[in-house]
Design a protein around this motif. Structure first.
Motif, mmCIF file in Angstrom:
data_model
loop_
_atom_site.group_PDB
_atom_site.id
_atom_site.type_symbol
_atom_site.label_atom_id
_atom_site.label_comp_id
_atom_site.label_asym_id
_atom_site.label_seq_id
_atom_site.Cartn_x
_atom_site.Cartn_y
_atom_site.Cartn_z
ATOM 1 N N ASN A 70 0.873 -1.178 0.000
ATOM 2 C CA ASN A 70 0.000 0.000 0.000
ATOM 3 C C ASN A 70 0.902 1.216 0.000
ATOM 4 O O ASN A 70 1.637 1.443 0.950
ATOM 5 N N THR A 71 0.868 1.967 -1.074
ATOM 6 C CA THR A 71 1.705 3.162 -1.123
ATOM 7 C C THR A 71 0.867 4.364 -0.713
ATOM 8 O O THR A 71 -0.204 4.589 -1.260
ATOM 9 N N PRO A 72 1.364 5.125 0.268
ATOM 10 C CA PRO A 72 0.606 6.305 0.715
ATOM 11 C C PRO A 72 0.623 7.381 -0.363
ATOM 12 O O PRO A 72 1.583 7.518 -1.101
ATOM 13 N N SER A 73 -0.460 8.119 -0.444
ATOM 14 C CA SER A 73 -0.459 9.245 -1.371
ATOM 15 C C SER A 73 -0.720 10.513 -0.577
ATOM 16 O O SER A 73 -1.623 10.563 0.246
ATOM 17 N N GLY A 74 0.072 11.512 -0.818
ATOM 18 C CA GLY A 74 -0.081 12.778 -0.111
ATOM 19 C C GLY A 74 0.181 12.602 1.383
ATOM 20 O O GLY A 74 1.081 11.900 1.793
ATOM 21 N N ASN A 75 -0.654 13.233 2.163
ATOM 22 C CA ASN A 75 -0.489 13.178 3.620
ATOM 23 C C ASN A 75 -1.482 12.221 4.264
ATOM 24 O O ASN A 75 -1.771 12.341 5.445
#
Length: 82
Positions: A70-75
């Motif tokens: 799971n790649t985080p996006s933004g904050n």
């Protein structure tokens, strides 16, 4: 985990390897026991049993692992403990 992590595993892992080797390569992420549990639920990387040892094929294992990232996006928070 990102592409750099996966590339390092791609170079480090042999063509086929045991569940214990997978757990050693993924220190702190998945233990051999957790991989066993995931396999028994049909959610693991899949493998073949050779005697008493479960072996994974490198390509299939890395595709499975990549699918679990799971790649985080933004904050956005990923959840879990802060």
């Amino acid at each position: 985990m990102d592409a750099t992590f996966l590339e390092a595993l791609r170079k480090e892992l042999p063509p086929t390897f045991s569940r214990q080797v997978a757990a050693e390569a993924l220190k702190g992420i998945y233990s051999a026991g957790r991989l066993c549990t995931l396999d028994s639920m049909g959610k693991g990387p899949g493998g073949v049993r050779i005697g008493r040892v479960v072996a994974y094929e490198k390509g299939a294992f890395l595709r499975w692992l990549e699918g679990r990232i799971n790649t985080p996006s933004g904050n956005k928070r990923l959840g879990g403990c802060a």
